[in-house]
Design a protein around this motif. Structure first.
Motif, short mmCIF file in Angstrom:
data_model
loop_
_atom_site.label_atom_id
_atom_site.label_comp_id
_atom_site.label_asym_id
_atom_site.label_seq_id
_atom_site.Cartn_x
_atom_site.Cartn_y
_atom_site.Cartn_z
N THR A 143 0.99 -1.46 -0.03
CA THR A 143 0.00 -0.20 -0.39
C THR A 143 0.78 1.19 0.05
O THR A 143 2.28 1.28 0.60
N GLN A 144 0.72 2.09 -0.55
CA GLN A 144 0.69 3.92 -0.43
C GLN A 144 -0.19 4.72 -0.60
O GLN A 144 -0.96 5.17 -1.37
N SER A 145 0.16 5.31 0.34
CA SER A 145 -1.02 6.38 0.92
C SER A 145 -2.86 5.84 0.58
O SER A 145 -3.14 6.41 -0.04
N GLY A 146 -2.71 4.65 1.58
CA GLY A 146 -4.05 3.99 1.67
C GLY A 146 -4.51 3.34 0.54
O GLY A 146 -5.71 2.48 0.33
N ARG A 147 -3.71 3.67 -1.04
CA ARG A 147 -3.95 2.46 -1.95
C ARG A 147 -3.60 1.09 -1.99
O ARG A 147 -1.88 1.13 -1.83
N ILE A 148 -4.38 0.41 -2.45
CA ILE A 148 -3.35 -0.76 -2.90
C ILE A 148 -2.78 -1.46 -3.80
O ILE A 148 -3.31 -0.86 -4.92
N TYR A 149 -1.93 -2.20 -4.61
CA TYR A 149 -0.78 -2.50 -5.49
C TYR A 149 -0.77 -3.48 -5.13
O TYR A 149 -0.18 -4.34 -4.39
N LEU A 150 -0.99 -4.32 -6.21
CA LEU A 150 -0.85 -5.25 -6.80
C LEU A 150 0.72 -6.03 -8.15
O LEU A 150 0.10 -5.00 -9.04
N ARG A 151 1.19 -6.40 -7.88
CA ARG A 151 2.47 -6.78 -9.15
C ARG A 151 2.94 -8.00 -9.56
O ARG A 151 2.83 -8.55 -8.84
N LYS A 152 2.70 -8.43 -10.80
CA LYS A 152 2.79 -9.84 -10.78
C LYS A 152 4.03 -10.08 -10.64
O LYS A 152 4.46 -11.38 -10.36
N ASN A 153 5.42 -9.85 -11.18
CA ASN A 153 6.41 -9.66 -10.96
C ASN A 153 7.23 -8.80 -11.92
O ASN A 153 6.84 -7.57 -12.06
N LYS A 154 8.31 -8.47 -11.84
CA LYS A 154 9.46 -7.37 -11.38
C LYS A 154 9.52 -6.63 -13.15
O LYS A 154 9.46 -5.33 -13.15
N ASP A 155 8.91 -7.47 -13.83
CA ASP A 155 9.51 -6.60 -15.35
C ASP A 155 7.48 -7.01 -15.82
O ASP A 155 7.10 -5.97 -17.31
N LEU A 156 6.65 -6.44 -14.46
CA LEU A 156 5.29 -6.45 -15.34
C LEU A 156 4.59 -5.00 -14.29
O LEU A 156 5.03 -5.24 -13.38
N PRO A 157 3.80 -4.35 -14.93
CA PRO A 157 3.25 -3.04 -13.87
C PRO A 157 3.01 -3.82 -13.28
O PRO A 157 2.06 -4.33 -13.43
N ALA A 158 2.78 -2.11 -12.02
CA ALA A 158 1.94 -2.60 -11.03
C ALA A 158 0.63 -2.00 -10.77
O ALA A 158 0.32 -1.55 -12.06
N HIS A 159 -0.46 -2.48 -10.49
CA HIS A 159 -1.94 -2.28 -10.77
C HIS A 159 -2.84 -1.53 -9.48
O HIS A 159 -2.43 -2.39 -8.55
N VAL A 160 -3.26 -0.96 -9.57
CA VAL A 160 -4.08 -0.05 -8.61
C VAL A 160 -4.69 -0.97 -8.52
O VAL A 160 -6.03 -0.71 -8.78
#
Length: 198
Positions: free
Chosen positions: A169-186
């Motif tokens: 989380t950052q500033s109350g928003r949740i992030y998921l990321r498949k792996n280091k080569d793919l972008p994060a999803h809010v």
């Protein structure tokens, strides 16, 4: 049409309430894994954890800190950290003790403290003199609104079920990321998770 209109109004009000609740927590973090001691000083414990991360915190930086009611706790957000060899293992161990919520005077101090959590990977309660009770990992998370906390639990399950590697989380928003080569999803709703699974 009227039912749809009212449904949209309710949804909008729920969103506004959640945003307000999250905004009111913008200067707060939660610390999990610290055993409860008689007559403990949660400000002093916060300062010790800060020192363990190399983050200097003074009493004047803390607005208030206290233990949360144990029944109000959910799965801690930092479950990605590995359990310590020879110590208590993982999230369930950390959740044996009520978490400490800390409200900082300035958001910049909160951010510095929160960003320091990566330095806890190889640390435990032993490093701040609490090993006589039990040796546990220490976890730091942002304080989330009830709705966001529930959504984070859904995201943790999604992460496990769909082999995602990163969640934060950052500033109350949740992030998921498949792996280091793919972008994060809010992730703002369960609908975002459904879309991500397609």
């Amino acid at each position: 049409m009227e039912v749809l209109r009212l449904s949209n109004i309710i949804r909008q009000h729920d969103e506004e309430i959640n945003n307000f609740q999250q905004y009111s927590r913008r200067d707060c973090v939660e610390i999990a894994g610290l055993p409860v001691e008689p007559d403990e000083d949660t400000n002093a414990l916060t300062i010790k954890v800060g020192s363990l991360m190399g983050v200097h915190i003074d009493e004047k930086d803390i607005s208030i800190s206290h233990r949360l009611p144990h029944k109000a706790q959910n799965e801690t957000y930092s479950s990605r950290l590995r359990p310590r060899e020879g110590g208590s293992t993982g999230v369930n161990s950390a959740n044996r003790f009520p978490r400490i919520i800390v409200k900082f005077v300035r958001r910049s101090v909160k951010e510095q403290f929160y960003q320091g959590r990566k330095y806890l990977k190889d640390k435990s309660t032993k490093d701040i003199g609490l090993s006589r009770l039990s040796v546990n990992n220490i976890f730091i998370s942002e304080s989330l609104s009830p709705r966001n906390k529930s959504l984070f639990k859904d995201c943790l399950k999604f992460k496990r079920d769909h082999s995602f590697r990163y969640i934060w989380t950052q500033s109350g928003r949740i992030y998921l990321r498949k792996n280091k080569d793919l972008p994060a999803h809010v992730i703002s709703s369960t609908q975002d998770l459904e879309a991500l699974s397609r």
